[in-house]
Enzyme design. Structure first.
Site, PDB file in Angstrom:
ATOM      1  N   SER A 199     -53.699  78.136  72.098  1.00  0.00           N
ATOM      2  CA  SER A 199     -54.274  79.428  71.728  1.00  0.00           C
ATOM      3  C   SER A 199     -53.368  80.185  70.761  1.00  0.00           C
ATOM      4  O   SER A 199     -53.846  80.928  69.898  1.00  0.00           O
ATOM      5  CB  SER A 199     -54.537  80.277  72.975  1.00  0.00           C
ATOM      6  OG  SER A 199     -53.381  80.379  73.777  1.00  0.00           O
ATOM      7  N   HIS A 204     -60.881  93.763  83.175  1.00  0.00           N
ATOM      8  CA  HIS A 204     -61.428  93.596  84.529  1.00  0.00           C
ATOM      9  C   HIS A 204     -60.444  94.251  85.476  1.00  0.00           C
ATOM     10  O   HIS A 204     -59.221  94.136  85.296  1.00  0.00           O
ATOM     11  CB  HIS A 204     -61.599  92.117  84.855  1.00  0.00           C
ATOM     12  CG  HIS A 204     -62.102  91.840  86.244  1.00  0.00           C
ATOM     13  ND1 HIS A 204     -63.059  92.615  86.860  1.00  0.00           N
ATOM     14  CD2 HIS A 204     -61.757  90.879  87.141  1.00  0.00           C
ATOM     15  CE1 HIS A 204     -63.303  92.134  88.070  1.00  0.00           C
ATOM     16  NE2 HIS A 204     -62.521  91.078  88.266  1.00  0.00           N
ATOM     17  N   GLY A 239     -57.860  83.960  74.597  1.00  0.00           N
ATOM     18  CA  GLY A 239     -58.963  83.118  75.028  1.00  0.00           C
ATOM     19  C   GLY A 239     -60.285  83.704  74.588  1.00  0.00           C
ATOM     20  O   GLY A 239     -60.401  84.280  73.509  1.00  0.00           O
ATOM     21  N   SER A 240     -61.296  83.568  75.431  1.00  0.00           N
ATOM     22  CA  SER A 240     -62.643  84.008  75.085  1.00  0.00           C
ATOM     23  C   SER A 240     -62.684  85.473  74.666  1.00  0.00           C
ATOM     24  O   SER A 240     -63.159  85.814  73.583  1.00  0.00           O
ATOM     25  CB  SER A 240     -63.582  83.786  76.269  1.00  0.00           C
ATOM     26  OG  SER A 240     -64.860  84.350  76.021  1.00  0.00           O
ATOM     27  N   SER A 298     -97.572  81.774  84.393  1.00  0.00           N
ATOM     28  CA  SER A 298     -98.968  81.679  84.811  1.00  0.00           C
ATOM     29  C   SER A 298     -99.223  82.555  86.043  1.00  0.00           C
ATOM     30  O   SER A 298     -98.294  82.938  86.767  1.00  0.00           O
ATOM     31  CB  SER A 298     -99.313  80.224  85.161  1.00  0.00           C
ATOM     32  OG  SER A 298     -98.644  79.838  86.353  1.00  0.00           O
ATOM     33  N   GLU A 304     -55.511  85.756  88.178  1.00  0.00           N
ATOM     34  CA  GLU A 304     -54.500  85.223  89.094  1.00  0.00           C
ATOM     35  C   GLU A 304     -53.106  85.161  88.479  1.00  0.00           C
ATOM     36  O   GLU A 304     -52.112  84.958  89.192  1.00  0.00           O
ATOM     37  CB  GLU A 304     -54.903  83.832  89.598  1.00  0.00           C
ATOM     38  CG  GLU A 304     -55.053  82.766  88.519  1.00  0.00           C
ATOM     39  CD  GLU A 304     -56.465  82.658  87.953  1.00  0.00           C
ATOM     40  OE1 GLU A 304     -56.810  81.572  87.458  1.00  0.00           O
ATOM     41  OE2 GLU A 304     -57.205  83.670  88.006  1.00  0.00           O
TER      42      GLU A 304
END
Length: 336
Positions: free
Chosen positions: A52, A107, A25-26, A251, A83
């Site tokens: 994929s 991760h 994937g990514s 600003s 998961e």
């Protein structure tokens, strides 16, 4: 803080070894291509017939079923959604691991919360790029690298950290710098950031602002522009140069409103709720809730997803974005 660069890497530690990319994937597509371009041997492990898998084949990789990829490889990078880690590891990875194979993730969720309990003979390493896959790939091709985190959960070989740095070098991260952390720190800070700031906090803040203006009688389109559309302008300035760059660029009126009204919107009670969110992450409550939600087939998750699709801000935003040719994949041709 410890940061490591190309000069700190024992680059030959991966020479002659094969890397199995489980998922494409990514992150998977980016990491696989960067590793290959760095001269490393990569195969992709995917169920046949997946879109994929077809893309990985088009990109020039050998694609085989996950069990075969694991059997043939010395380093296994698992890049499927959190998961799915436990079921995939138990059904297709564990029995096929070489005793000394390196298990890697990007991760720490499944390792930290013990969804995966690896055999004691395997190194367990995390290399986590701090950017989405398309950025990991693009920056590498431009000669740079996206910074990464590296952590060790299990060092059976005594070389786990060296493997992590060599892998990080292969995807380009040691060009920018690799920060040493722990599985606990990465997992808990990542979940907290997503839930309380980057995703949960930000989307809730934008929706609350949108709703406040609409309920006060202002046009939904104006509310969308002011509370959602322009968020990108502010975030880009912060990304480029921190809060100081953003405040320099807006600003004086906006900056004064920022400094005096922001703390009123997000006062001490918000920080108290953030602390509770962090506690739920630290003690495993969130992980247990998410795991149980998946075991039940995600009824609450799916309900919330569907509910959010029909929020007024989403409907208005879709209409306004259709006016922005630069956001469309195939913008309309100018009329002569």
């Amino acid at each position: 803080m410890e940061i490591f660069y190309d000069s700190d890497v024992k680059a030959d530690i991966l020479t002659g070894k094969r890397i199995a990319m489980i998922g494409y994937g990514s992150q998977g597509h980016a990491q696989a291509q960067n590793l290959r371009d760095s001269g490393l041997s990569v195969i992709v492990g995917l169920a046949p017939g997946r879109a994929s898998a077809k893309q990985a084949t088009l990109d020039g990789f050998e694609v085989v079923a996950v069990p075969e990829a694991v059997r043939r490889s010395d380093l296994i990078m698992i890049l499927v959604p959190d998961e799915h880690h436990r079921a995939l590891f138990e059904s297709e990875i564990r029995a096929n691991l070489k005793p000394d194979a390196v298990i890697m993730v990007s991760h720490g969720f499944s390792i930290h919360f013990r969804q995966i309990v690896p055999p004691p003979t395997n190194d367990v390493v995390m290399v986590a790029p701090k950017g989405p896959g398309h950025l990991v790939r693009r920056v590498y091709q431009e000669g740079g690298g996206v910074p990464s985190l590296v952590a060790i959960a299990q060092d059976a070989s005594g070389k786990a950290f060296d493997y992590g740095l060599a892998y990080a070098r292969g995807i380009g991260s040691t060009r920018a710098g690799v920060v040493k952390t722990s599985f606990r720190e990465e997992t808990e800070t990542d979940l907290f950031g997503e839930q309380s700031v980057l995703c949960g906090g930000l989307t809730s803040l934008m929706k609350a602002g949108f709703e406040t203006l609409v309920e006060a009688g202002y046009q939904p389109e104006m509310a969308y522009f002011e509370c959602i559309h322009e968020m990108k302008l502010i975030v880009d300035l912060i990304y480029e140069g921190g809060l100081a760059r953003m405040r320099y660029s807006i600003s004086n009126t906006a900056e004064y409103g920022d400094l005096t009204r922001g703390p009123r919107v997000l006062g001490p009670e918000v920080k108290d709720r953030m602390k509770q969110i962090l506690k739920d992450i630290q003690d495993g409550s969130f992980a247990r809730e998410w795991i149980a939600e998946n075991e039940k087939g995600c009824p609450n998750f799916n309900r919330l997803r569907e509910q959010e699709k029909h929020h007024k801000a989403e409907e208005v935003g879709q209409q306004l974005r259709s006016m922005m040719a630069w956001l469309q994949k195939n913008p309309p041709k100018p009329q002569n």
